[in-house]
Design a protein around this motif. Structure first.
Motif, PDB file in Angstrom:
ATOM      1  N   ASN A  15       6.169  -1.509  10.318  1.00  0.00           N
ATOM      2  CA  ASN A  15       6.886  -0.754   9.177  1.00  0.00           C
ATOM      3  C   ASN A  15       6.286  -0.232   7.871  1.00  0.00           C
ATOM      4  N   PHE A  16       7.199   0.832   7.309  1.00  0.00           N
ATOM      5  CA  PHE A  16       6.449   1.132   6.397  1.00  0.00           C
ATOM      6  C   PHE A  16       7.815   1.023   4.816  1.00  0.00           C
ATOM      7  N   PRO A  17       6.805   0.948   3.802  1.00  0.00           N
ATOM      8  CA  PRO A  17       8.043   1.318   2.881  1.00  0.00           C
ATOM      9  C   PRO A  17       8.871   3.023   2.764  1.00  0.00           C
ATOM     10  N   GLN A  18       9.950   2.840   2.110  1.00  0.00           N
ATOM     11  CA  GLN A  18      10.632   3.721   1.655  1.00  0.00           C
ATOM     12  C   GLN A  18       9.398   4.512   1.648  1.00  0.00           C
ATOM     13  N   ASP A  19       9.087   4.812   0.552  1.00  0.00           N
ATOM     14  CA  ASP A  19       8.338   5.297   0.013  1.00  0.00           C
ATOM     15  C   ASP A  19       6.497   5.996  -0.439  1.00  0.00           C
ATOM     16  N   CYS A  20       6.240   5.423   0.798  1.00  0.00           N
ATOM     17  CA  CYS A  20       4.675   5.238   1.661  1.00  0.00           C
ATOM     18  C   CYS A  20       4.550   6.336   2.478  1.00  0.00           C
ATOM     19  N   TYR A  21       3.250   7.182   1.839  1.00  0.00           N
ATOM     20  CA  TYR A  21       2.549   8.300   2.308  1.00  0.00           C
ATOM     21  C   TYR A  21       1.771   8.504   3.658  1.00  0.00           C
ATOM     22  N   LEU A  22       2.574   8.663   4.178  1.00  0.00           N
ATOM     23  CA  LEU A  22       2.485   8.703   5.828  1.00  0.00           C
ATOM     24  C   LEU A  22       1.287   9.717   6.278  1.00  0.00           C
ATOM     25  N   PHE A  23      -0.343   9.510   6.821  1.00  0.00           N
ATOM     26  CA  PHE A  23      -0.601  10.460   7.054  1.00  0.00           C
ATOM     27  C   PHE A  23      -1.902  10.378   9.064  1.00  0.00           C
ATOM     28  N   ALA A  24      -2.466  11.388   9.429  1.00  0.00           N
ATOM     29  CA  ALA A  24      -2.746  10.727  10.381  1.00  0.00           C
ATOM     30  C   ALA A  24      -3.819  12.344  10.775  1.00  0.00           C
ATOM     31  N   MET A  25      -5.098  11.446  11.733  1.00  0.00           N
ATOM     32  CA  MET A  25      -6.474  12.283  11.527  1.00  0.00           C
ATOM     33  C   MET A  25      -6.630  12.267  12.777  1.00  0.00           C
ATOM     34  N   THR A  26      -7.229  12.688  13.071  1.00  0.00           N
ATOM     35  CA  THR A  26      -7.178  12.700  15.150  1.00  0.00           C
ATOM     36  C   THR A  26      -8.614  13.197  14.893  1.00  0.00           C
ATOM     37  N   PHE A  46       0.942  -1.027  -0.165  1.00  0.00           N
ATOM     38  CA  PHE A  46      -0.100  -0.446   0.029  1.00  0.00           C
ATOM     39  C   PHE A  46       0.603   1.048  -0.219  1.00  0.00           C
ATOM     40  N   ASP A  47       0.440   2.105  -0.813  1.00  0.00           N
ATOM     41  CA  ASP A  47       1.507   3.362  -1.377  1.00  0.00           C
ATOM     42  C   ASP A  47       1.145   4.110  -0.305  1.00  0.00           C
ATOM     43  N   ALA A  48       0.083   4.450   0.301  1.00  0.00           N
ATOM     44  CA  ALA A  48      -0.190   5.618   1.142  1.00  0.00           C
ATOM     45  C   ALA A  48      -1.139   4.607   2.700  1.00  0.00           C
ATOM     46  N   GLN A  49      -0.238   5.351   4.155  1.00  0.00           N
ATOM     47  CA  GLN A  49      -1.130   4.257   5.383  1.00  0.00           C
ATOM     48  C   GLN A  49      -1.505   6.027   5.770  1.00  0.00           C
ATOM     49  N   GLY A  50      -3.036   5.609   6.422  1.00  0.00           N
ATOM     50  CA  GLY A  50      -3.157   6.618   7.913  1.00  0.00           C
ATOM     51  C   GLY A  50      -3.634   6.365   9.245  1.00  0.00           C
ATOM     52  N   HIS A  58     -13.589  15.957   3.231  1.00  0.00           N
ATOM     53  CA  HIS A  58     -13.987  15.964   1.195  1.00  0.00           C
ATOM     54  C   HIS A  58     -12.638  16.950   0.928  1.00  0.00           C
ATOM     55  N   SER A  59     -12.639  17.857   2.169  1.00  0.00           N
ATOM     56  CA  SER A  59     -10.788  18.928   1.654  1.00  0.00           C
ATOM     57  C   SER A  59      -9.868  17.564   2.119  1.00  0.00           C
ATOM     58  N   ILE A  60     -10.183  16.902   3.080  1.00  0.00           N
ATOM     59  CA  ILE A  60      -8.884  16.267   3.976  1.00  0.00           C
ATOM     60  C   ILE A  60      -9.195  14.753   3.029  1.00  0.00           C
ATOM     61  N   ALA A  61      -9.651  14.515   2.166  1.00  0.00           N
ATOM     62  CA  ALA A  61      -9.883  13.113   1.431  1.00  0.00           C
ATOM     63  C   ALA A  61      -9.146  13.715   0.068  1.00  0.00           C
ATOM     64  N   ALA A  62      -9.895  14.817  -0.752  1.00  0.00           N
ATOM     65  CA  ALA A  62      -8.971  15.761  -1.618  1.00  0.00           C
ATOM     66  C   ALA A  62      -6.936  15.501  -1.929  1.00  0.00           C
ATOM     67  N   ILE A  63      -6.702  16.112  -0.259  1.00  0.00           N
ATOM     68  CA  ILE A  63      -4.550  16.256   0.174  1.00  0.00           C
ATOM     69  C   ILE A  63      -4.735  14.866   0.166  1.00  0.00           C
ATOM     70  N   ILE A  64      -4.968  14.062   0.652  1.00  0.00           N
ATOM     71  CA  ILE A  64      -4.384  12.483   0.549  1.00  0.00           C
ATOM     72  C   ILE A  64      -4.628  11.916  -0.744  1.00  0.00           C
ATOM     73  N   ARG A  65      -5.717  11.745  -1.015  1.00  0.00           N
ATOM     74  CA  ARG A  65      -5.398  11.565  -2.792  1.00  0.00           C
ATOM     75  C   ARG A  65      -4.177  11.478  -3.625  1.00  0.00           C
ATOM     76  N   GLU A  66      -4.480  13.040  -3.913  1.00  0.00           N
ATOM     77  CA  GLU A  66      -2.973  13.789  -3.986  1.00  0.00           C
ATOM     78  C   GLU A  66      -1.628  13.490  -3.606  1.00  0.00           C
ATOM     79  N   ARG A  67      -1.570  12.736  -2.780  1.00  0.00           N
ATOM     80  CA  ARG A  67      -0.054  12.406  -1.601  1.00  0.00           C
ATOM     81  C   ARG A  67       0.219  13.799  -1.415  1.00  0.00           C
TER      82      ARG A  67
END
Length: 279
Positions: A79-90, A53-57, A155-164
């Motif tokens: 363990n996360f791949p070097q090119d993995c996009y990491l994000f968080a939402m609290t 998976f290229d994005a993990q949140g 919706h705005s958060i999803a747009a940011i994550i979608r575009e990495r």
């Protein structure tokens, strides 16, 4: 391209927001899989392999102006791949303070993410507060206003994550962060696992076992009435889900309980069992 949302929830706020974010990602055109995976897998000893998976949140509530202990331990163990996009939402009913920077620091110090990478983006979504030892559930009108605002944010958060895209980690004021996260959380959080000793079970208990089924980390053993062990996360799921309101903590007696209106008992049981769900 695929996304996994690692979540932790007690009253349903974070689960419902994780699911809504997953649905928003699919609606925004996320081409690969989008799955929900409970962080309780850490306790079940069955961590899934999401290395492809290229994005993990991470989606979780704010506890004591910091990260829940299970989130800290889960993030450190992954363990996360070097090119993995990491994000968080609290999710929180008050101030998130420096919760996201704290998680970012855990990721960088753990060495589990290649190159000790941290979060590329971090967001805070307001949800109804639910710390019943201090106050009862908010009015339904107040809750609904918060839900509407959260939906617009997703919706705005999803747009940011979608575009990495990178996005600054959202945080509170510097002095508040220093006091609330830097002092209150750091001195109080080590006591959390043993806080279950302060739960009281009154005579309304019927031994139905709901508390045991919703406890994310299997900290409750049922022997006619609930018996609490010593690895509590202080999510208060047992207190809020008890159908007889028989579980008390502090000054909770007589105060209205809270659960997100879209959360189901089955969702909590799936978290308890470590079940992964594809959206």
């Amino acid at each position: 391209m695929s996304v996994v949302l690692h979540y932790f929830t007690g009253t349903g706020n974070s689960f419902v927001q994780a699911r809504a974010l997953a649905e928003s990602l699919k609606a925004a055109g996320e081409p690969g899989k989008v799955v929900l995976s409970p962080m309780t897998a850490l306790f079940k000893g069955k961590m899934e392999d999401f290395s492809s998976f290229d994005a993990q949140g991470f989606v979780f509530p704010v506890y004591m102006w910091g990260i829940p202990l299970i989130v800290r331990d889960f993030a450190a163990a992954c363990n996360f791949p070097q090119d993995c996009y990491l994000f968080a939402m609290t999710t929180c009913g008050g101030m998130a303070a420096a919760t996201l920077p704290m998680l970012d620091d855990v990721l960088k110090r753990s060495g589990q993410s290649s190159g000790k990478r941290g979060l590329a983006s971090g967001f805070t979504v307001d949800m109804p507060g639910n710390y019943t030892p201090f106050y009862g559930a908010w009015s339904e009108d107040k809750q609904q206003k918060v839900f509407v605002q959260a939906e617009a944010r997703l919706h705005s958060i999803a747009a940011i994550i979608r575009e990495r895209r990178n996005h600054p980690l959202e945080r509170g004021w510097a002095l508040a962060n220093l006091f609330l996260t830097g002092i209150v959380y750091r001195f109080s959080s080590p006591k959390i696992p043993l806080m279950a000793r302060k739960f009281k079970v009154d005579s309304n208990c019927t031994g139905c076992g709901v508390c045991q089924r919703v406890c994310p980390v299997s900290n409750i053993e049922l022997k006619k009435t609930p018996q609490f062990r010593d690895h509590c996360q202080h999510c208060l799921a047992c207190l809020h889900w008890c159908p007889e309101q028989a579980i008390q903590f502090g000054s909770s007696r007589g105060r209205k309980r809270y659960r997100h209106p879209e959360i189901k008992l089955q969702n909590m049981e799936d978290q308890h069992d470590g079940k992964v769900t594809e959206i």
